[in-house]
Design an enzyme around this catalytic site. Sequence first.
Site: not given
Ligand code: AMP
Length: 286
Positions: A33, A37, A149-150, A153
Amino acid sequence: MEVFDTPEAMREWSDGRHRLGTTIAFVPTMGALHDGHRALVDEARRHGTDVVVSIFVNRLQFNEPSDFDNYPKPFGDDVEACRRAGVAAVYAPRPETMYPPGFQTYVEPGRLAERFEGEHRPGHFRGVTTVVCKLFTAVRPDVAVFGQKDAQQLAIIARMSIDLDLGVRIVAMPTVREHDGVAMSSRNRRLSATERRAAACIWQGLESASALASAGESSATAIADAVRRRVEAEPAARIEYVAVVDPHSFEPIDHIGRVDGQSAALVVVAAWLGEVRLIDNIVITT
Ligand code: AMP
């Protein structure tokens, strides 16, 4: 803060909370995290009485086994970070609980998943939709927060929630960035110091694309080339794709035009810094 590792225990808690009249806002993560997050958790708090965070590194969405093996998994630190952030419950199932022997049922995304991340990471989005559907079934959230960012998705999950009548409202959170514009990502931890410095080229490219559009350029090729040029000027970076797309359909577009005051386009990019693949995007509002 509660920590659950089976869908039954998670569901029992959620059902109990719902009976008390609370709303549950959910943030699915793969752990490691960071402040991105954390921003999702803060946003979730605005939409629900109880915030639930899941921590599950989903092997099904990794098309490269080495990427899964190298993915950081600081589970103890993550649970502590959730506690400090005022999260009500963490859902962290073990892999064999999520995918028991004999597992064979998947959620297949549609057209939105065909290009870009879907094309370059075969099976990735099927892994994402399958795990998010299972997480929703265990957590039973009213709202779920996903990062812009994604972006692809996010669009696919919003579509899935509608198509499968999941009844979960999907909220988008803008990308949280480091001081030099690099999008926060668990994968940034794997960059060398040189690669980390070089990674700023992605956001600089996206910003120059946005500036070009603001100055009146409407050709998608010219706008995408601005990103390509900046990334290709960086010896440590290798571009995988860059495209200007419709933010709803993810279909590539030739020209940017404003539609009913809505954001007209999204520039999406994937690039490699050494062995690490990063993605980013920018909304173009002309
Ligand atoms: P992940 O742990 O990378 O699978 O991401 C979990 C959630 O956090 C997903 O909805 C991502 O799009 C979001 N997320 C990851 N990095 C960022 C960021 N820099 N800014 C905003 N949301 C993020």
